[in-house]
Write a protein that holds these residues in place. Structure first.
Motif, short mmCIF file in Angstrom:
data_model
loop_
_atom_site.label_atom_id
_atom_site.label_comp_id
_atom_site.label_asym_id
_atom_site.label_seq_id
_atom_site.Cartn_x
_atom_site.Cartn_y
_atom_site.Cartn_z
N GLY A 105 0.79 -1.22 0.00
CA GLY A 105 0.00 0.00 0.00
C GLY A 105 0.82 1.27 0.00
O GLY A 105 1.97 1.30 0.46
N THR A 106 0.23 2.33 -0.54
CA THR A 106 0.81 3.68 -0.50
C THR A 106 -0.24 4.60 0.09
O THR A 106 -1.36 4.68 -0.42
N ARG A 107 0.15 5.29 1.14
CA ARG A 107 -0.77 6.24 1.76
C ARG A 107 -0.60 7.61 1.13
O ARG A 107 0.52 8.15 1.10
N LEU A 108 -1.68 8.15 0.60
CA LEU A 108 -1.64 9.46 -0.06
C LEU A 108 -2.23 10.52 0.85
O LEU A 108 -3.36 10.38 1.34
N TYR B 35 -9.10 -11.99 4.60
CA TYR B 35 -7.81 -11.34 4.77
C TYR B 35 -7.73 -10.71 6.15
O TYR B 35 -8.73 -10.37 6.76
N ARG B 36 -6.50 -10.50 6.58
CA ARG B 36 -6.27 -9.63 7.71
C ARG B 36 -5.37 -8.47 7.27
O ARG B 36 -4.53 -8.64 6.38
N GLN B 37 -5.61 -7.30 7.85
CA GLN B 37 -4.84 -6.12 7.50
C GLN B 37 -4.20 -5.55 8.76
O GLN B 37 -4.89 -5.19 9.70
N MET B 41 1.71 -3.88 6.61
CA MET B 41 1.84 -5.24 6.06
C MET B 41 0.83 -5.52 4.95
O MET B 41 0.75 -6.64 4.47
N GLY B 42 0.06 -4.54 4.58
CA GLY B 42 -0.90 -4.75 3.51
C GLY B 42 -1.96 -5.76 3.89
O GLY B 42 -2.30 -5.93 5.07
#
Lengths: 112, 112
Positions: A105-108, B35-37, B41-42
């Motif tokens: 992920g990329t946080r914007l 899924y787990r977030q 770690m995405g």
């Protein structure tokens, strides 16, 4: 092993500026490619997808992405960012078609 | 259509307690995923199902069990919760191999 890399953990842009979020994958064949967006406290929403054909794909909210086979990349772009685009963006790759592998992920962050 | 729904939205457990998370989809999708977030770690795949009555392990299956007795439902169970299972859990569904995943809104689980 197959992998997806989003090199930028956090990006900050000014409202109205252009945006490019990077995504690289490691896979032997042409995979299926996706970009998702996650607003705070929400689930993931599909922005766009690429399966085959035209390498420039258009998505919702004014986003587009370009598949470049030679660079194993699928970068997400938007010409003019709005404050409401502040969110986390995930690139995903389809492998063996049963599962998707997600980048971290990329946080914007968008400044007014 | 409600899409993908998850129950409950929030839950706090004590170490050693058990619970079941319910995912339901009304799109007649064959594939379902848990899924787990976790921060940084995405999304990590716990278990998935490619059809009613089938389940398969994902990337991080230990400590979790699943069942898909009905096509529209996919249950995730924690038999003996541990603090390491504190996370946000997302369910997703997919029509088939050439299609994108649709995500639920998530369940925030805290294990103390």
């Amino acid at each position: 092993a197959q992998s997806v890399t989003q090199p930028d953990i956090h990006i900050t842009v000014s409202e109205g500026a252009s945006l490019e979020l990077r995504c690289n994958y490691s896979y032997g064949a042409t995979p299926y490619l996706f970009w998702y967006v996650q607003s705070p406290g929400q689930g993931l929403q599909l922005l766009l997808k690429y399966f085959s054909g035209d390498t420039l794909v258009q998505g919702i909210k004014g986003f587009e992405a370009e598949f470049k086979r030679s660079q194993s990349s699928f970068n997400l772009r938007k010409p003019s960012v709005h404050w409401s685009d502040a969110a986390e963006y995930f690139c995903a790759v389809g492998i063996n078609t049963d599962k998707l592998i997600f980048g971290t992920g990329t946080r914007l962050q968008v400044f007014p | 259509n409600a899409g993908v729904t998850q129950t409950p939205k929030f839950r706090v457990l004590k170490t050693g307690q058990s619970m079941t998370l319910l995912c339901a989809q009304d799109m007649n999708h064959e594939y379902m995923y848990w899924y787990r977030q976790d921060p940084g770690m995405g999304l990590r795949l716990i278990h998935y199902s490619v059809g009613e009555g089938t389940t398969a392990k994902g990337e991080v299956p230990d400590g979790y069990n699943v069942s898909r007795l009905k096509k529209q439902n996919f249950l995730l169970g924690l038999e003996s919760a541990a603090p390491s299972q504190t996370s946000v859990y997302f369910c997703a569904s997919r029509r088939g191999q050439l299609y994108e995943q649709y995500f639920g809104p998530g369940t925030r689980l805290t294990v103390t």
